[in-house]
Design an enzyme around this catalytic site. Structure first.
Site, PDB file in Angstrom:
ATOM      1  N   CYS A   1       3.590  -4.473   6.695  1.00 42.57           N
ATOM      2  CA  CYS A   1       3.129  -4.166   5.279  1.00 42.57           C
ATOM      3  C   CYS A   1       4.438  -3.651   4.582  1.00 42.57           C
ATOM      4  CB  CYS A   1       1.931  -3.257   5.047  1.00 42.57           C
ATOM      5  SG  CYS A   1       0.427  -4.061   5.582  1.00 42.57           S
TER       6      CYS A   1
ATOM      7  N   HIS B   1       0.793  -1.208   0.000  1.00 43.73           N
ATOM      8  CA  HIS B   1      -0.030  -0.082   0.029  1.00 43.73           C
ATOM      9  C   HIS B   1       0.827   1.275   0.101  1.00 43.73           C
ATOM     10  CE1 HIS B   1       0.713   1.220   4.273  1.00 43.73           C
ATOM     11  NE2 HIS B   1       0.491  -0.084   4.373  1.00 43.73           N
TER      12      HIS B   1
END
Length: 438
Positions: free
Chosen positions: A114, A101
């Site tokens: 992440c 992301h």
């Protein structure tokens, strides 16, 4: 070359988001992330399409290494773990919370697990990928390389789609008893595809294949099926030793005058396979998924099972049924096994893992299974070969997710340590844009 150049230019521009123009690329491109280098590279085969900086998980929140694929895409998403932290252009890799992301990308690991991407790059990449796009995460940099091997699947040439019988005049082989006209029944090839001999796949979605060592579940399924064939009611072959299966095993042991006790002894398995007219249990299993759901699985042979297979990821591109050819590339990921894991899988404690080519050499894939896969092979199909099983991240709505580690987690040899000194904590860094908190 032209499409590769266009894709690279698209990644450099945060405003170029023509996804349909690049949809065909999503099947064959793959993303490779290096945690050591804090970098991401997009490959088309063995050729670099684009690179960027990334920020992976910090200490205590390490990004897992392994073979993943994009499970879900959301243009805007908020973390349900970390105070609704914004995660623009989120592309999920695991249902447990790991994703690509947009976020703050310093020159060091800083996320909660992440993989953060620069804003312009995240937006453009989001518009050019689709679910099922392969993502490989490794510590040291790895890159796909071409490979040719007889055990890699190749597509089959389509058979003619014309009816099996031509329109020539029919000549009966028996003497006619009447001079009147009569009808000859012919199958309609438009409604019965089996009569045309066509082997074109109905679904060109890429196959996701995994070859691993067989585990208890597969052995129990075999046992249940063989006991049922021999007249013992073991229940449905579900790989679970329930009441019916236990009773059937006990009945077989009484029939063969085998001692009672532990269910799946070597003597019991050998006697059962002999009674069923089969060889000893196969050592490996091939599992196939498509569209994030199981398609089928089957046992295969494995030579020298005491040697580790290693972890190798193969991808197919330029699948051409007319010429029965396909291009394959391979990535090999470090994946160390602990002593306990080697003992559980009956692997030699000191044997080194096979190379990708050697691992393929050791596989014995039945011809009927090979042909079935050949009829379904499509661009972007992949094959993972690994010693370990499905792992905790593979489940409903996923491809095969293979977790790896370059350093074995061996606790038994850890030396005693002194009580750590209290270290002054650095003040927590806060980003004004609120992005990248995950």
């Amino acid at each position: 070359m032209l499409r590769r150049l266009a894709f690279g230019l698209g990644l450099m521009s945060a405003t170029m988001l023509s996804h349909p123009a690049f949809a065909e690329l999503a099947h064959t491109l793959q993303i490779v992330v290096s945690k050591n280098n804090q970098s991401m590279t997009v490959y088309d085969g063995a050729k670099v399409v684009s690179t960027t900086r990334v920020s992976t998980g910090k200490a205590g929140h390490s990004t897992p290494s392994g073979i993943f694929s994009i499970l879900e895409k959301r243009r805007y998403h908020e973390s349900n773990i970390y105070s609704n932290a914004p995660m623009p252009f989120m592309q999920r890799l695991t249902w447990s919370g790991i994703a690509l992301h947009e976020g703050h990308v310093p020159n060091y690991p800083a996320s909660h697990g992440c993989i953060r991407l620069p804003s312009g790059y995240a937006k453009t990449l989001f518009g050019m990928t689709e679910r099922g796009f392969h993502v490989i995460v490794s510590d040291a940099p790895v890159a796909p390389a071409p490979i040719v091997h007889a055990n890699l699947f190749l597509p089959l040439k389509p058979l003619p789609s014309e009816p099996l019988m031509s329109d020539i005049e029919l000549r009966p082989t028996v003497k006619r008893q009447t001079s009147e006209a009569y009808e000859v029944a012919m199958a309609d090839h438009t409604t019965d595809p089996t009569l045309t001999g066509s082997i074109e796949p109905q679904d060109t979605t890429p196959l996701k294949m995994l070859i691993k060592r067989r585990e208890l579940r597969e052995t129990v399924s075999d046992v249940q099926a063989m006991l049922n064939d021999l007249g013992f009611d073991a229940g449905a072959p579900d790989g679970l030793i329930g009441t019916k299966t236990q009773a059937a095993i006990a009945g077989f042991k009484r029939w063969k005058s085998l001692p009672a006790g532990s269910a799946l002894t070597e003597d019991f398995l050998s006697a059962l396979y002999r009674s069923s007219g089969k060889q000893e249990p196969p050592a490996a299993q091939l599992l196939v998924r498509r569209n994030f759901a199981p398609l089928f699985e089957a046992p295969i042979g494995l030579k020298n099972p005491e040697i580790p297979l290693g972890t190798h990821f193969f991808t197919a591109s330029n699948v051409d049924r007319g010429s029965e050819r396909a291009d394959w590339h391979v990535l090999t990921l470090p994946n160390l096994l602990t002593t306990k894991e080697r003992q559980r899988m009956n692997i030699s404690l000191h044997a080194s893992a096979s190379s990708a080519s050697d691992a393929l050499d050791r596989l014995d894939i039945p011809d009927d299974l090979r042909e079935r896969i050949a009829t379904l092979l499509a661009d972007g199909s992949s094959l993972t070969i690994t010693d370990e099983g499905l792992g905790p991240e593979t489940g409903k709505g996923t491809d095969f997710i293979t977790l790896t580690r370059s350093e074995a987690k061996v606790a038994e040899a850890r030396p005693a340590v002194e009580k750590p000194k209290k270290v002054r904590q650095k003040p927590r860094r806060v980003y004004r844009n609120g992005i990248g908190l995950y």
